[in-house]
Design a protein around this motif. Structure first.
Motif, PDB file in Angstrom:
ATOM      1  N   GLY A 257      12.642  -0.467  16.468  1.00 51.20           N
ATOM      2  CA  GLY A 257      12.787   0.797  17.194  1.00 51.20           C
ATOM      3  C   GLY A 257      13.351   1.895  16.311  1.00 51.20           C
ATOM      4  O   GLY A 257      13.837   1.640  15.190  1.00 51.20           O
ATOM      5  N   GLY A 258      13.279   3.136  16.820  1.00 52.19           N
ATOM      6  CA  GLY A 258      13.760   4.291  16.065  1.00 52.19           C
ATOM      7  C   GLY A 258      15.273   4.273  15.904  1.00 52.19           C
ATOM      8  O   GLY A 258      15.808   4.657  14.858  1.00 52.19           O
ATOM      9  N   GLN A 259      15.969   3.828  16.950  1.00 52.19           N
ATOM     10  CA  GLN A 259      17.433   3.780  16.870  1.00 52.19           C
ATOM     11  C   GLN A 259      17.860   2.827  15.752  1.00 52.19           C
ATOM     12  O   GLN A 259      18.766   3.122  14.975  1.00 52.19           O
TER      13      GLN A 259
ATOM     14  N   LEU B 140      17.398   4.567  12.483  1.00 47.48           N
ATOM     15  CA  LEU B 140      18.495   5.485  12.140  1.00 47.48           C
ATOM     16  C   LEU B 140      19.718   4.706  11.638  1.00 47.48           C
ATOM     17  O   LEU B 140      20.364   5.081  10.651  1.00 47.48           O
TER      18      LEU B 140
ATOM     19  N   TYR C 126      20.306  14.617  18.815  1.00 42.22           N
ATOM     20  CA  TYR C 126      20.057  13.377  19.553  1.00 42.22           C
ATOM     21  C   TYR C 126      21.344  12.531  19.596  1.00 42.22           C
ATOM     22  O   TYR C 126      21.896  12.186  18.549  1.00 42.22           O
TER      23      TYR C 126
ATOM     24  N   TYR D  22      20.109  15.577   9.015  1.00 39.15           N
ATOM     25  CA  TYR D  22      19.335  14.885  10.053  1.00 39.15           C
ATOM     26  C   TYR D  22      18.610  15.945  10.888  1.00 39.15           C
ATOM     27  O   TYR D  22      19.242  16.848  11.433  1.00 39.15           O
TER      28      TYR D  22
ATOM     29  N   MET E  49      14.991  16.924  13.547  1.00 36.36           N
ATOM     30  CA  MET E  49      13.813  16.547  14.343  1.00 36.36           C
ATOM     31  C   MET E  49      12.884  17.755  14.316  1.00 36.36           C
ATOM     32  O   MET E  49      12.816  18.524  15.275  1.00 36.36           O
TER      33      MET E  49
ATOM     34  N   ASN F 191      14.817  16.905  20.077  1.00 34.17           N
ATOM     35  CA  ASN F 191      15.474  16.405  21.278  1.00 34.17           C
ATOM     36  C   ASN F 191      16.929  16.843  21.185  1.00 34.17           C
ATOM     37  O   ASN F 191      17.598  16.463  20.240  1.00 34.17           O
TER      38      ASN F 191
ATOM     39  N   ASP G 202      13.495  12.638  11.910  1.00 38.24           N
ATOM     40  CA  ASP G 202      13.301  11.805  13.098  1.00 38.24           C
ATOM     41  C   ASP G 202      12.068  12.308  13.842  1.00 38.24           C
ATOM     42  O   ASP G 202      12.027  13.441  14.315  1.00 38.24           O
TER      43      ASP G 202
ATOM     44  N   ALA H  50      10.589  10.750  16.592  1.00 39.83           N
ATOM     45  CA  ALA H  50      10.403   9.961  17.822  1.00 39.83           C
ATOM     46  C   ALA H  50       9.447  10.645  18.811  1.00 39.83           C
ATOM     47  O   ALA H  50       8.661   9.996  19.487  1.00 39.83           O
ATOM     48  N   TYR H  51       9.536  11.976  18.904  1.00 39.12           N
ATOM     49  CA  TYR H  51       8.700  12.704  19.878  1.00 39.12           C
ATOM     50  C   TYR H  51       7.596  13.523  19.212  1.00 39.12           C
ATOM     51  O   TYR H  51       6.934  14.317  19.878  1.00 39.12           O
TER      52      TYR H  51
ATOM     53  N   SER I  95       8.857   5.813  15.728  1.00 32.57           N
ATOM     54  CA  SER I  95       9.121   4.918  16.860  1.00 32.57           C
ATOM     55  C   SER I  95       7.897   4.867  17.763  1.00 32.57           C
ATOM     56  O   SER I  95       7.186   5.864  17.906  1.00 32.57           O
TER      57      SER I  95
ATOM     58  N   SER J 153       8.459   3.984  20.917  1.00 36.85           N
ATOM     59  CA  SER J 153       9.073   3.947  22.253  1.00 36.85           C
ATOM     60  C   SER J 153       8.495   4.989  23.182  1.00 36.85           C
ATOM     61  O   SER J 153       8.168   4.695  24.329  1.00 36.85           O
TER      62      SER J 153
ATOM     63  N   ARG K 203      10.608  -2.054  21.583  1.00 30.88           N
ATOM     64  CA  ARG K 203      11.562  -1.936  20.473  1.00 30.88           C
ATOM     65  C   ARG K 203      10.862  -2.088  19.134  1.00 30.88           C
ATOM     66  O   ARG K 203      11.135  -3.021  18.378  1.00 30.88           O
TER      67      ARG K 203
HETATM   68  C1  LIG Z   1      15.082  11.827  18.860  1.00 34.96           C
HETATM   69  C2  LIG Z   1      15.121  10.348  19.068  1.00 34.96           C
HETATM   70  N1  LIG Z   1      15.182   9.536  18.014  1.00 34.96           N
HETATM   71  C3  LIG Z   1      15.223   8.212  18.148  1.00 34.96           C
HETATM   72  C4  LIG Z   1      15.217   7.638  19.390  1.00 34.96           C
HETATM   73  C5  LIG Z   1      15.306   6.146  19.479  1.00 34.96           C
HETATM   74  O1  LIG Z   1      14.105   5.586  19.880  1.00 34.96           O
HETATM   75  P1  LIG Z   1      13.889   4.032  20.058  1.00 34.96           P
HETATM   76  O2  LIG Z   1      13.724   3.798  21.517  1.00 34.96           O
HETATM   77  O3  LIG Z   1      12.650   3.742  19.286  1.00 34.96           O
HETATM   78  O4  LIG Z   1      15.061   3.316  19.492  1.00 34.96           O
HETATM   79  C6  LIG Z   1      15.175   8.432  20.532  1.00 34.96           C
HETATM   80  C7  LIG Z   1      15.208   7.851  21.870  1.00 34.96           C
HETATM   81  O5  LIG Z   1      15.392   8.503  22.865  1.00 34.96           O
HETATM   82  C8  LIG Z   1      15.119   9.830  20.367  1.00 34.96           C
HETATM   83  O6  LIG Z   1      15.089  10.661  21.407  1.00 34.96           O
END
Ligand SMILES: Cc1ncc(COP(=O)(O)O)c(C=O)c1O
Length: 444
Positions: free
Chosen positions: A157-159, A162, A183, A225, A227, A232, A260, A262-263, A287, A289, A297
């Motif tokens: 996953g993205g988290q 990070l 974020y 860091y 986005m 977000n 990042d 993710a979106y 990610s 997700s 994940r």
């Molecule tokens: C900007 C950003 N980065 C990373 C993530 C983490 O994503 P993941 O669900 O893949 O861990 C999120 C999740 O909300 C997010 O909003």
């Protein structure tokens, strides 16, 4: 007045599910068998099932039957997304597509039919299986340019991506520049790793390069860091000139860029990624997700070759490898076009939600991306978010103020609304409740 028989039966079935007497995934009797069991008409049995489905406790699957849902989880599409305390949850964004269960069923069947399944039961290389890294790398060529699959590392996953960057490339005490609203997951990684966040001024989620330059002149900053494509919480897409300006500063001060994404898929026509513009100093955090499923994940990092050893060490220390069952599922969907379809569906779905949001809440104070399932509502001068959050809670809605996103000591007065997983037909009513709560706070 005597309660309708169907309500009585629906209550009984609901209680059995809520008390755990019927486990998640249990198949319920057919409507006909239920009708016979309780000596009621077939139409009554159908009403019972409809009522319990409306409560989010069971789900009917075409051609397969009716099943008990996991009530410990936030319900998915079609039912109100609720937090564990029963409130409608506007805090976490958990988008979903109709047909997700069919996608998973088909993906699992394909996996089961593949050869060498046993390999999935073994430890995997820390950065993921070579052929899967290649599949993901090729799918990113349009965004990142041609990349060496050895520089793409699969994460949980993205988290996790990070956390891997923080653990593998940064040290406690390192200063990392961020937007003043960022974020929250990055804030928690930074807190755990002892990173010192340096808030940089910006406008509506686009960092101001001049302020970054000022911060870098005042103290040693190690990384930034960002986005840049669909921020977000603010939804902004940074233009190319600003990206280039930030990169110039990053080069002058030897900063690591943490991008990042993710979106990012929500923006169909983005400017070049930071990675494409500065591959020598950018770690791209991806990610699946928000584009496929929050529960799988799976994510990935793309990094300069000089950084991969540190990142691999951090993956080794945390998860050893992302589960091959999951990476096998996801890369199958990348290859067969399911991912691209899901991304397009999410963009359309988000666009419809944004229209409803802006229709009810008015456009002027709403900041968001036009395809996102979340929005930021700035409050008028003198209006505080806290009483609005409290009022919304009394109306069964859980929402957040700016605090969790702020990297400055004083957070702005605003509401963050995440509605990607809320049933579409409930949205207008929920936005009206938010609008009324804001209006009430504005006059009091
Ligand atoms: C900007 C950003 N980065 C990373 C993530 C983490 O994503 P993941 O669900 O893949 O861990 C999120 C999740 O909300 C997010 O909003």
């Amino acid at each position: 007045m005597k309660r309708a028989r169907y309500i009585h039966l629906a209550d009984m079935l609901s209680t059995a599910i809520e008390e755990g007497k019927l486990a998640p995934g249990t198949k319920l009797p057919t409507h006909r068998a239920f009708a016979e069991q309780f000596s009621v008409a077939l139409a009554t049995a159908t009403r019972v099932y409809s009522e319990v489905e409306r409560r989010g406790l069971i789900v009917g699957e075409a051609g397969r039957g009716t099943f008990v849902r996991d009530v410990g989880l936030p319900p998915a599409l079609g039912v109100r997304q609720t937090a564990s305390d029963g409130l409608v949850d506007l805090v976490f964004n958990m988008p979903g597509n109709a047909g997700d269960a069919d996608m998973l069923r088909a993906g699992l069947r394909r996996l089961a039919a593949a050869g060498d399944l046993e390999a999935m039961l073994r430890y995997q290389p820390h950065g993921g299986r070579a052929h899967e890294r290649r599949i993901i790398a090729e799918s990113l060529a349009g965004t990142l340019g041609p990349i060496d699959p050895d520089c793409l590392l699969v994460t949980s996953g993205g988290q996790h991506g990070l956390a891997t960057v923080a653990l593998g490339l940064l040290r406690s005490g390192d200063r990392v520049a961020t937007d003043t609203l960022t974020y929250p997951g990055f804030k928690s990684v930074a807190a755990l790793q002892g990173l010192d966040l340096v808030p940089v001024e910006g406008r509506h989620g686009v960092m101001d390069p001049d302020d970054l330059e000022r911060q870098c002149r005042a103290r040693k900053v190690r990384a930034v860091y960002l986005m840049p494509t669909v921020h977000n919480p603010l939804g902004a897409v940074m233009d190319e000139a600003t990206r280039l300006h930030l990169i110039e500063i990053a080069r002058a001060h030897d900063l690591l860029l943490i991008e990042d994404a993710a979106y990012a898929f929500l923006e169909p026509d983005p400017p070049p990624s930071l990675f494409a513009l500065a591959p020598e100093r950018t770690v791209y955090v991806g990610s699946f997700s928000k584009s496929l499923s929050t529960g799988l994940r799976l994510g990935y990092l793309v990094a300069p070759e000089s950084h991969t050893d540190g990142l691999l060490e951090a993956i080794r220390a945390t998860t050893w490898n992302a589960p091959a069952l999951i990476s096998g599922l996801v890369t199958g969907w990348v290859e067969d076009g399911t991912l691209a379809k899901s991304e397009a569906t999410r963009r359309r779905d988000g666009a419809e939600r944004q229209r409803l949001c802006r229709t009810v809440l008015g456009g002027s104070s709403v900041l968001s991306h036009r395809n996102a399932g979340f929005a930021w509502l700035s409050l008028e001068k003198g209006v505080r978010a806290e009483p609005i959050v409290t009022r919304l809670k009394a109306h069964g809605i859980s929402a957040s103020g700016a605090g969790p996103f702020a990297t400055t000591v004083a957070a702005p007065q605003a509401l963050r609304l995440a509605f990607g997983g809320i049933a579409m037909d409930a949205l207008t009513g929920i936005f009206r409740t938010v609008r009324d709560a804001v209006d009430a706070a504005s006059v009091s």
